[in-house]
Design a protein around this motif. Sequence first.
Motif, PDB file in Angstrom:
ATOM      1  N   SER A  34      35.261  35.700  91.316  1.00 37.42           N
ATOM      2  CA  SER A  34      35.888  37.005  90.552  1.00 37.42           C
ATOM      3  C   SER A  34      36.976  36.782  89.167  1.00 37.42           C
ATOM      4  CB  SER A  34      36.429  38.179  91.982  1.00 37.42           C
ATOM      5  OG  SER A  34      37.466  37.231  92.140  1.00 37.42           O
ATOM      6  N   TRP A  35      37.157  37.873  89.051  1.00 38.14           N
ATOM      7  CA  TRP A  35      38.272  38.148  87.761  1.00 38.14           C
ATOM      8  C   TRP A  35      39.621  37.405  88.299  1.00 38.14           C
ATOM      9  CZ3 TRP A  35      43.098  40.853  88.076  1.00 38.14           C
ATOM     10  CH2 TRP A  35      43.094  41.353  88.924  1.00 38.14           C
ATOM     11  N   GLU A  36      40.019  37.248  89.396  1.00 41.01           N
ATOM     12  CA  GLU A  36      41.390  36.936  89.501  1.00 41.01           C
ATOM     13  C   GLU A  36      41.208  35.329  89.325  1.00 41.01           C
ATOM     14  OE1 GLU A  36      43.180  38.958  92.791  1.00 41.01           O
ATOM     15  OE2 GLU A  36      41.365  40.291  93.363  1.00 41.01           O
ATOM     16  N   LEU A  37      40.530  34.916  89.783  1.00 43.39           N
ATOM     17  CA  LEU A  37      40.085  32.990  89.570  1.00 43.39           C
ATOM     18  C   LEU A  37      41.033  32.841  88.438  1.00 43.39           C
ATOM     19  CD1 LEU A  37      40.584  30.573  91.934  1.00 43.39           C
ATOM     20  CD2 LEU A  37      38.346  30.327  90.368  1.00 43.39           C
TER      21      LEU A  37
ATOM     22  N   CYS B 240      42.332  34.915  86.008  1.00 46.61           N
ATOM     23  CA  CYS B 240      43.507  35.551  85.632  1.00 46.61           C
ATOM     24  C   CYS B 240      45.009  34.816  85.797  1.00 46.61           C
ATOM     25  CB  CYS B 240      43.751  36.604  86.625  1.00 46.61           C
ATOM     26  SG  CYS B 240      44.840  37.626  85.827  1.00 46.61           S
ATOM     27  N   HIS B 241      44.605  33.910  87.775  1.00 52.84           N
ATOM     28  CA  HIS B 241      45.670  33.323  88.173  1.00 52.84           C
ATOM     29  C   HIS B 241      46.170  32.210  87.652  1.00 52.84           C
ATOM     30  CE1 HIS B 241      47.887  30.830  91.306  1.00 52.84           C
ATOM     31  NE2 HIS B 241      46.914  29.611  90.612  1.00 52.84           N
TER      32      HIS B 241
ATOM     33  N   THR C  10      45.145  39.438  81.035  1.00 54.52           N
ATOM     34  CA  THR C  10      45.893  39.438  82.016  1.00 54.52           C
ATOM     35  C   THR C  10      45.676  41.086  83.321  1.00 54.52           C
ATOM     36  OG1 THR C  10      47.255  41.679  80.986  1.00 54.52           O
ATOM     37  CG2 THR C  10      47.726  39.229  80.236  1.00 54.52           C
ATOM     38  N   ARG C  11      46.500  40.445  84.585  1.00 52.15           N
ATOM     39  CA  ARG C  11      45.793  41.339  85.568  1.00 52.15           C
ATOM     40  C   ARG C  11      46.822  42.922  84.884  1.00 52.15           C
ATOM     41  NH1 ARG C  11      45.611  40.787  91.234  1.00 52.15           N
ATOM     42  NH2 ARG C  11      45.997  38.615  90.830  1.00 52.15           N
TER      43      ARG C  11
ATOM     44  N   LEU D 174      43.241  45.569  85.462  1.00 50.80           N
ATOM     45  CA  LEU D 174      42.901  46.787  86.148  1.00 50.80           C
ATOM     46  C   LEU D 174      43.157  47.881  85.798  1.00 50.80           C
ATOM     47  CD1 LEU D 174      45.646  45.373  88.964  1.00 50.80           C
ATOM     48  CD2 LEU D 174      43.450  45.282  88.899  1.00 50.80           C
TER      49      LEU D 174
ATOM     50  N   LYS E 239      39.662  49.181  84.772  1.00 49.49           N
ATOM     51  CA  LYS E 239      38.942  48.666  86.227  1.00 49.49           C
ATOM     52  C   LYS E 239      39.512  50.578  86.169  1.00 49.49           C
ATOM     53  CE  LYS E 239      38.948  48.117  91.108  1.00 49.49           C
ATOM     54  NZ  LYS E 239      39.059  47.305  92.392  1.00 49.49           N
TER      55      LYS E 239
ATOM     56  N   TYR F 266      33.476  41.675  86.000  1.00 49.72           N
ATOM     57  CA  TYR F 266      35.055  40.892  86.851  1.00 49.72           C
ATOM     58  C   TYR F 266      35.090  40.447  87.833  1.00 49.72           C
ATOM     59  CZ  TYR F 266      35.921  43.013  81.341  1.00 49.72           C
ATOM     60  OH  TYR F 266      36.485  42.397  80.212  1.00 49.72           O
ATOM     61  N   GLU F 267      33.971  41.365  88.431  1.00 48.08           N
ATOM     62  CA  GLU F 267      33.918  41.443  89.880  1.00 48.08           C
ATOM     63  C   GLU F 267      33.289  40.386  90.907  1.00 48.08           C
ATOM     64  OE1 GLU F 267      36.720  45.324  92.216  1.00 48.08           O
ATOM     65  OE2 GLU F 267      34.473  45.521  91.560  1.00 48.08           O
TER      66      GLU F 267
END
Length: 594
Positions: free
Chosen positions: A271-274, A276-277, A283-284, A288, A291, A305-306
């Motif tokens: 997902s987008w979190e990887l 972004c990490h 950016t987060r 968000l 969303k 994104y997900e």
Amino acid sequence: MASGKNFRSDNFKYTKASSRMDDNPAFNSSVQANENKMDSFEKNLDQWTEFVQWSRWFPDLWYDLIKPEKGGMRLDLDQRVFLRCMSRFVSTYGVFPRGFGKTMLELMSIYHTCIWFPDITIAMSAQTRENAASISEEKHNEIMKWFPLMKNELAKSPSFTKDSVEVIFSSGGTYTVLANAQSTKGQRRRRLNVEESALLNNELFKDVLEPVVNVPRRTIGALATINPYELNGMINYLTTSGYRGSDEFNRILNMLDEMADLKGKIVLGASWELPCHFGRGETRTQILAKKKDPTTSSTAFAMNYESRWVGATDGALINISKLLKIRTLNKPELECPRDKRGNFELNEYIFGIDVARSNSQSNNKTAIVVLKIVRSNSGVIRQIQLVNIVEPPNGLSFKEQSILVKRMFYKYGGSLDLNKSRVKTIVVDGNVIGKGLIDRMLEDVTDPETNEELGCFDTVNTEQKPDVPNAPRIIYDLTAQGINGDIIRAFIDYVETGKLKMLKVFDDIKGKSTSSESATEEEQAYKHTQYLIDEVSNLKLKTTKTSITVEQVQKKIDKDRYSALAYALYYIFMFLEKEETEEQYDEDDEFVYY
């Protein structure tokens, strides 16, 4: 390899092959006798052999090797895993969000393969050759910027045009682009990477793309043999996620089984979190905020994104693959085209309207679909083209909505003289709220912006009285109560038979917000078509004691565009198709059961 002189021992450790005949006196004496005649390459042949093996197996470490001491591209852990999988498995399926950098890594993998496998031919395919070419040129320039030594590997300057790419390497390896279309049929490459594979249908893949890699690469030595250990016929798939029940969703499920059975395939996803990490992309906070934005489609966010495959799993309204297959129209029609004399072309349009009224952006919205009917010379309907979808802003009064509809009526060649009118019928959802719009359509009105007289309309099937006697009977007041099953069946029939046609995916506006002030009417038409697909994928059939209906899997995803389209198709099925049947009698029809 031109960059071999930059080899650093800290990235690679050579171990002498145990199978070498060091204990054989005859072998050792022969080597010593010819040692003076051997150049440095021959002296270090074993090391070069193992270096080639190492470079093929560790593409990320090889890129580290040729990266400049200052600057260059820093590969994150997930990117290293991605590159290694692309080099080690016969097929990789990657489902990643926007901002992951998958296309850049894909081209890095392709260039790495072209360098280390002499005379290999590799292609990237996308929805169109133009799209593949534009992607390639942009990423090629980035690779040359981050890894300057790569320029030494090019045999000549690469060729980038509007719809073609040719990058030839010193090894003889060649990179080109193809389209996910029938035009690719008969092409041959050694390996293939498919961009946005979620949009593929299996019929096209089996007929056109899969045979592209049928012929394996041969080595360039005197024997010109096929290496049994090489991953010939490799096809990799890269995409954002799509719809459950589609051909590609089923392909992923099959590949997961093959991965578990160790058949040389692997499926990757994030997902987008990887990204972004690791600090890549937005950016987060920015993501968000997207969303939470009420103008952002929850389905589009889930896919882009997900990396979630969306839609109904069981009891879906329609086979989503068939819905994607009918996306064949290149451009929308924002008005009826005119001939050289300035007259409207002899087209035939039907409007479908699902009515809503709310000040909230999160509530249902009014949707207007424009269908163009294409007939054969004998008058039989061959195609029904969905050429435009318009969504008025929320909060408009019924009077304002009626003015907007009348403006569209005249843009598409509508006339108060029905014999001359290109718009034949406006099908309006007359259930409760829709009555308010119909009442306003029957009023005589002047355009407040242009001061032009818009006139008033009359209904085809009710006893309501318009402001002006003998007004054109152009509005069909559709009350869906009791005929829901017929409406659904008509929609399914037109999709299943392929008579309905929709706009293709427009990559230039993919992922953008429809609320953007800079978005043109044409871009909005593409966007709303995509949202229509999202709505249909979210619907499942529900059987009651007396009829069938549809229900939303996720309640927050509207179905206004679907409803407007279904109403218009029902009208065509009930009245226009029947007229043809009565006029065109064929004795064979007696043996056909519909």
